[in-house]
Design a protein around this motif. Structure first.
Motif, PDB file in Angstrom:
ATOM      1  N   VAL A 208       0.791  -1.348  -0.009  1.00  0.00           N
ATOM      2  CA  VAL A 208      -0.012   0.082  -0.041  1.00  0.00           C
ATOM      3  C   VAL A 208       0.906   1.353  -0.097  1.00  0.00           C
ATOM      4  CG1 VAL A 208      -1.586   1.454   1.428  1.00  0.00           C
ATOM      5  CG2 VAL A 208      -1.902  -1.362   1.189  1.00  0.00           C
ATOM      6  N   THR A 209       1.904   1.196   0.849  1.00  0.00           N
ATOM      7  CA  THR A 209       2.766   2.407   0.893  1.00  0.00           C
ATOM      8  C   THR A 209       3.260   2.652  -0.572  1.00  0.00           C
ATOM      9  OG1 THR A 209       3.372   1.847   3.115  1.00  0.00           O
ATOM     10  CG2 THR A 209       4.914   3.516   2.108  1.00  0.00           C
ATOM     11  N   ALA A 210       3.952   1.596  -1.070  1.00  0.00           N
ATOM     12  CA  ALA A 210       4.552   1.743  -2.213  1.00  0.00           C
ATOM     13  C   ALA A 210       3.564   2.107  -3.459  1.00  0.00           C
ATOM     14  CB  ALA A 210       5.088   0.357  -2.837  1.00  0.00           C
ATOM     15  N   ALA A 211       2.419   1.675  -3.545  1.00  0.00           N
ATOM     16  CA  ALA A 211       1.533   2.149  -4.444  1.00  0.00           C
ATOM     17  C   ALA A 211       0.895   3.624  -4.346  1.00  0.00           C
ATOM     18  CB  ALA A 211       0.183   1.244  -4.102  1.00  0.00           C
ATOM     19  N   ALA A 212       0.967   4.131  -3.078  1.00  0.00           N
ATOM     20  CA  ALA A 212       0.821   5.489  -2.951  1.00  0.00           C
ATOM     21  C   ALA A 212       2.021   6.512  -3.535  1.00  0.00           C
ATOM     22  CB  ALA A 212       0.806   5.893  -1.267  1.00  0.00           C
ATOM     23  N   SER A 213       3.206   5.964  -3.506  1.00  0.00           N
ATOM     24  CA  SER A 213       4.358   6.693  -3.865  1.00  0.00           C
ATOM     25  C   SER A 213       4.554   6.296  -5.656  1.00  0.00           C
ATOM     26  CB  SER A 213       5.635   6.461  -3.120  1.00  0.00           C
ATOM     27  OG  SER A 213       5.926   4.949  -3.312  1.00  0.00           O
ATOM     28  N   ALA A 214       3.933   5.282  -5.959  1.00  0.00           N
ATOM     29  CA  ALA A 214       4.071   4.824  -7.376  1.00  0.00           C
ATOM     30  C   ALA A 214       3.356   5.797  -8.096  1.00  0.00           C
ATOM     31  CB  ALA A 214       3.584   3.514  -7.637  1.00  0.00           C
ATOM     32  N   VAL A 215       2.148   6.507  -7.665  1.00  0.00           N
ATOM     33  CA  VAL A 215       1.268   7.334  -8.285  1.00  0.00           C
ATOM     34  C   VAL A 215       2.234   8.593  -8.793  1.00  0.00           C
ATOM     35  CG1 VAL A 215      -0.767   8.648  -8.107  1.00  0.00           C
ATOM     36  CG2 VAL A 215      -0.741   6.517  -7.282  1.00  0.00           C
ATOM     37  N   VAL A 216       2.928   8.981  -7.768  1.00  0.00           N
ATOM     38  CA  VAL A 216       3.531  10.164  -8.077  1.00  0.00           C
ATOM     39  C   VAL A 216       4.696   9.916  -9.191  1.00  0.00           C
ATOM     40  CG1 VAL A 216       5.073  11.990  -6.922  1.00  0.00           C
ATOM     41  CG2 VAL A 216       3.085  11.204  -5.846  1.00  0.00           C
ATOM     42  N   TYR A 217       5.513   8.715  -8.960  1.00  0.00           N
ATOM     43  CA  TYR A 217       6.590   8.372  -9.960  1.00  0.00           C
ATOM     44  C   TYR A 217       6.161   8.291 -11.346  1.00  0.00           C
ATOM     45  CZ  TYR A 217      10.275   8.331  -6.532  1.00  0.00           C
ATOM     46  OH  TYR A 217      11.230   8.463  -5.480  1.00  0.00           O
ATOM     47  N   LEU A 218       4.712   7.612 -11.323  1.00  0.00           N
ATOM     48  CA  LEU A 218       4.060   7.321 -12.602  1.00  0.00           C
ATOM     49  C   LEU A 218       3.766   8.921 -13.354  1.00  0.00           C
ATOM     50  CD1 LEU A 218       2.908   5.053 -14.397  1.00  0.00           C
ATOM     51  CD2 LEU A 218       0.879   5.144 -13.373  1.00  0.00           C
ATOM     52  N   HIS A 219       3.223   9.505 -12.617  1.00  0.00           N
ATOM     53  CA  HIS A 219       2.813  10.913 -13.126  1.00  0.00           C
ATOM     54  C   HIS A 219       3.957  11.720 -13.777  1.00  0.00           C
ATOM     55  CE1 HIS A 219       0.581  14.476 -13.541  1.00  0.00           C
ATOM     56  NE2 HIS A 219       1.438  15.378 -12.890  1.00  0.00           N
ATOM     57  N   ARG A 220       5.088  11.595 -12.917  1.00  0.00           N
ATOM     58  CA  ARG A 220       6.383  12.236 -13.447  1.00  0.00           C
ATOM     59  C   ARG A 220       7.106  11.505 -14.654  1.00  0.00           C
ATOM     60  NH1 ARG A 220       7.610  17.063 -12.112  1.00  0.00           N
ATOM     61  NH2 ARG A 220       9.939  16.613 -12.478  1.00  0.00           N
ATOM     62  N   GLY A 221       6.249  10.406 -14.805  1.00  0.00           N
ATOM     63  CA  GLY A 221       7.085   9.610 -16.255  1.00  0.00           C
ATOM     64  C   GLY A 221       8.180   8.753 -15.878  1.00  0.00           C
ATOM     65  N   GLN A 222       8.595   8.640 -14.581  1.00  0.00           N
ATOM     66  CA  GLN A 222       9.686   7.820 -13.840  1.00  0.00           C
ATOM     67  C   GLN A 222       9.589   6.414 -13.798  1.00  0.00           C
ATOM     68  OE1 GLN A 222      10.641  10.845 -10.633  1.00  0.00           O
ATOM     69  NE2 GLN A 222      12.072  11.893 -11.937  1.00  0.00           N
TER      70      GLN A 222
END
Length: 278
Positions: A208-222
């Protein structure tokens, strides 16, 4: 280097990372990120993005088994996920504005700390004489199967564990690792949970913790699918094999060797960060 060769190297490296990570409790990210950055020259933010995806996969797979066995405290996990999720989003946002060199230095320091925590002697807490008011209010006390016996336990210092989880979540989002060492400190040392409960509940929370931060990285195209896919598959397969080997293997000596290797990688990350190698 061709795409095929790169993918095969990442796949094999991720398998070994997941295998060793599951045996030692450090997780695959502590090997994957140095492999991608130091060995293959991948930008550290893209390496972190791939590691986050692998954390989601491995946590989801193993968490289901632990919940079925009755080791995971679901109420504690859901309560503390509030802190780790907020922290993960905060850490992922901070990572956007931090220079890669600074991220590398922080990552190296956390690696050294995590490797030392792996060697720490585990103390099992099963004292039921005292429970904090917060634990009673949120009904966090529970029991777990221990050698065929349902053993009750009491939870202490809920507020301290909650704020430690906020810090752990921030580092998870910033560095792309599960921060299992910090989460176990929060539940094992601060909240005084039995070790099996703290480790399995920590594993349940990581996805769950990783999924929350993954949204930001995905939005940044990283999050690059070409990197994340072989990392995810390799780590998941390695962790699955490692979990089966763990039942019969004696891991004390392996943990020492792994801690030394991780420390060497950490020093290299810190050195490259300080000397402008990123």
């Amino acid at each position: 280097m061709t795409v095929l060769v790169f993918t095969l190297i990442v796949l094999v490296g991720a398998f070994l990372a997941g295998f060793l990570g599951s045996l030692t409790g450090l997780g695959g990210g502590v090997i994957i990120i140095p492999l991608l950055t130091l060995g293959l020259g991948v930008d550290i933010h893209y390496a972190i993005g791939a590691s986050i995806i692998s954390v989601i996969a491995t946590s989801t797979g193993s968490a289901a088994a632990y919940v079925k066995e009755g080791l995971t405290n679901m109420r504690i996990g859901m309560f503390l996920e509030i802190a780790t999720t907020v922290g993960a989003i905060l850490g992922a946002v901070i990572a956007v504005y931090l220079n890669a060199a600074y991220v590398a230095v922080i990552f190296g320091c956390i690696l050294i700390f995590s490797s030392l925590m792996t060697l720490r002697k585990k103390v099992d807490h099963t004292n039921i004489d005292y429970s904090s008011k917060g634990a009673k209010f949120f009904k966090l006390n529970g029991s777990y199967p221990n050698q065929g016996v349902d053993t009750p336990y009491a939870v202490k210092n809920v507020a301290g564990g909650f704020f430690m989880m906020l810090f752990a979540g921030t580092l998870s989002g910033l560095l792309g690792i599960g921060s299992g060492a910090l989460k176990v400190i929060a539940m094992d040392n601060i909240m005084r949970l039995p070790f099996k409960v703290s480790t399995t509940t920590s594993n349940f929370m990581m996805g769950v913790t990783a999924a929350a931060s993954a949204v930001v990285y995905l939005h940044r195209g990283q999050i690059d699918p070409g990197i994340a896919m072989p990392v995810c598959i390799g780590v998941l397969l390695g962790a699955t094999v490692g979990a089966k080997v763990l039942v019969k293997a004696k891991t004390d000596k392996l943990k020492i060797v792994f801690a030394v290797v991780v420390t060497i990688l950490a020093i290299q990350m810190i050195y490259k960060g300080l000397t402008g190698g990123f």
